[in-house]
Scaffold this motif. Structure first.
Motif, mmCIF file in Angstrom:
data_model
loop_
_atom_site.group_PDB
_atom_site.id
_atom_site.type_symbol
_atom_site.label_atom_id
_atom_site.label_comp_id
_atom_site.label_asym_id
_atom_site.label_seq_id
_atom_site.Cartn_x
_atom_site.Cartn_y
_atom_site.Cartn_z
ATOM 1 N N ARG A 1 0.818 -1.205 0.000
ATOM 2 C CA ARG A 1 0.000 0.000 0.000
ATOM 3 C C ARG A 1 0.855 1.260 0.000
ATOM 4 N NH1 ARG A 1 -5.002 0.835 0.968
ATOM 5 N NH2 ARG A 1 -4.625 2.162 2.764
ATOM 6 N N TRP A 2 1.907 1.270 0.831
ATOM 7 C CA TRP A 2 2.713 2.490 0.917
ATOM 8 C C TRP A 2 3.712 2.617 -0.234
ATOM 9 C CZ3 TRP A 2 3.396 2.855 6.989
ATOM 10 C CH2 TRP A 2 2.248 3.455 7.501
ATOM 11 N N ALA A 3 3.658 1.665 -1.171
ATOM 12 C CA ALA A 3 4.448 1.850 -2.395
ATOM 13 C C ALA A 3 3.788 2.909 -3.264
ATOM 14 C CB ALA A 3 4.548 0.526 -3.148
ATOM 15 N N SER A 4 2.534 3.198 -2.981
ATOM 16 C CA SER A 4 1.815 4.176 -3.791
ATOM 17 C C SER A 4 1.687 5.517 -3.062
ATOM 18 C CB SER A 4 0.418 3.634 -4.113
ATOM 19 O OG SER A 4 -0.504 4.687 -4.239
ATOM 20 N N PRO A 5 2.129 6.598 -3.711
ATOM 21 C CA PRO A 5 2.025 7.927 -3.093
ATOM 22 C C PRO A 5 0.578 8.284 -2.754
ATOM 23 C CG PRO A 5 3.282 8.029 -5.144
ATOM 24 C CD PRO A 5 2.744 6.648 -5.040
ATOM 25 N N PHE A 6 -0.362 7.758 -3.537
ATOM 26 C CA PHE A 6 -1.762 8.060 -3.279
ATOM 27 C C PHE A 6 -2.175 7.637 -1.876
ATOM 28 C CE2 PHE A 6 -6.246 6.872 -3.228
ATOM 29 C CZ PHE A 6 -6.848 8.014 -3.706
ATOM 30 N N TRP A 7 -1.832 6.398 -1.501
ATOM 31 C CA TRP A 7 -2.219 5.913 -0.169
ATOM 32 C C TRP A 7 -1.363 6.534 0.919
ATOM 33 C CZ3 TRP A 7 -6.844 4.433 -0.304
ATOM 34 C CH2 TRP A 7 -7.366 3.743 -1.402
ATOM 35 N N GLN A 8 -0.139 6.924 0.573
ATOM 36 C CA GLN A 8 0.680 7.638 1.563
ATOM 37 C C GLN A 8 0.023 8.964 1.931
ATOM 38 O OE1 GLN A 8 4.529 7.762 -0.488
ATOM 39 N NE2 GLN A 8 5.348 6.504 1.163
ATOM 40 N N TRP B 1 -3.114 9.756 1.454
ATOM 41 C CA TRP B 1 -4.391 9.432 2.118
ATOM 42 C C TRP B 1 -4.170 9.218 3.619
ATOM 43 C CZ3 TRP B 1 -9.263 7.694 -0.325
ATOM 44 C CH2 TRP B 1 -10.185 7.191 0.595
#
Ligand code: HEM
Ligand code: HEM
Lengths: 157, 126
Positions: free
Chosen positions: A88-95, A97
């Motif tokens: 999940r934290w590989a994606s800046p979007f979820w970071q 969020w």
């Protein structure tokens, strides 16, 4: 036309009777005059009130979305683990969020608890200590959570 | 109870109490939750070990309770916002409260299987 000194109409009200002003003019209560300080009180409580509502609307999306992902989709809690978080934290979007959710929920909750302390803790000393504890825990939690998101390392081992 | 009280003891007061209790509970959960998530910075094993407790049947029940608290606080929070900003809000506050309760009951029933299903399978086999 000048009002005599025994009149109930003070200088704030200005000139009294007049051909164009047949009835005494009375200032609106608490009207700002030249002598009123520019700010008679801070707007902090109003800002806090507004913040609770604005952050609340955003938190509906962030927190309910988070719960849906963590507890409902893809097998619910069973799937959670280090590998899942790494994905999940590989994606800046979820970071972003999670970061936004962390800050808004902590500030919203801390401000809510401040209200609760103000309501129930009556002795000045108790209030001081409870709020000191609350603010310390809040700052600590926000900083820790932020640090964890920014320094997360999927290859820690 | 004093006569002529419109608020005390009525729906408005109890929804306020519930909003306050759920808000405080969620805040305490969040504090612990950030601490357990921070274990990802310690080691994958430490994190997985703590998350394993999240998957036990008893904690699953607590998670269901957390969902209940958050759903109520979120829905009722939207109602409070509507009372404050919508011109007809105060007039419909009672209807909105029962709408909140209705949606909450439906969502809680719908959450039973997704949140508690794995615990039921563990307890009763299959
Ligand atoms: C039992 C229900 C919950 C589970 C299983 C859960 C699970 C997780 C997981 C696995 C993460 C890691 C990052 C990610 O995957 O996004 C996380 C992070 C996070 N969760 Fe939850 N969550 C739950 C409820 C909540 C609630 C109710 C809130 C808000 C009030 C919340 C706020 C956060 C925040 C702020 C982070 C980021 C933490 C950090 O910055 O270190 N979570 N959660
Ligand atoms: C999910 C979306 C949420 C919405 C729509 C929401 C809405 C609100 C609103 C409008 C208030 C102000 C109530 C008032 O002034 O009478 C409030 C209070 C509060 N909220 Fe939330 N909130 C949400 C999430 C959260 C979360 C995640 C937490 C905890 C971290 C929290 C903790 C609190 C607390 C402690 C109060 C103070 C209660 C009181 O003074 O009685 N809320 N919320």
């Amino acid at each position: 036309m000048s009002a005599d000194t025994t009149s109930a109409i003070g200088p704030v009200e200005g000139t009294a009777y007049d051909v164009d002003n047949p009835a005494p003019y009375i200032e609106a209560p608490r009207k700002r005059t030249g002598r009123t300080p520019r700010a008679t009180r801070g707007n902090f409580e109003m800002a806090a009130w507004l913040f609770m509502r604005l952050s609340g609307v955003v938190l509906v999306v962030l927190v309910l979305g988070h719960l849906l992902i963590q507890l409902f989709l893809d097998g619910g809690v069973s799937k959670i683990g280090f590998a899942f978080v790494a994905g999940r934290w590989a994606s800046p979007f979820w970071q972003v969020w999670d970061l936004l959710m962390l800050w808004l929920a902590m500030l919203h909750g801390a401000n809510g608890l401040r209200t609760v302390i103000n309501d129930y803790a009556e002795r000045p000393n108790t209030r001081l200590w409870l709020k000191g504890l609350l603010y310390t825990a809040t700052v600590f939690t926000i900083l820790l959570g932020t640090l964890v998101i920014f320094t997360f390392d999927p290859n820690i081992r | 109870m004093p006569a002529g009280t419109l608020y005390r003891g009525r729906e408005g007061m109890w929804s306020w109490v519930a909003h306050r209790v759920t808000g405080v509970l969620i805040f305490f959960f969040l504090f612990v939750h950030v601490l357990d998530t921070a274990l990802v910075r310690v080691s994958p094993e430490a994190y997985d070990e703590v998350v394993a407790t999240y998957k036990t049947p008893i904690v699953a029940l607590l998670e269901y309770g957390l969902v209940a608290a958050i759903l109520f606080h979120a829905l009722n929070g939207l109602r409070v916002i509507a009372v404050d900003f919508w011109s007809k809000g105060p007039r419909y506050q009672k209807q909105m409260l029962w709408t909140v309760v209705g949606i909450w009951v439906v969502l809680m029933a719908g959450s039973l299987y997704p949140v508690l299903g794995h615990a039921a399978r563990e307890l009763f086999g299959s």
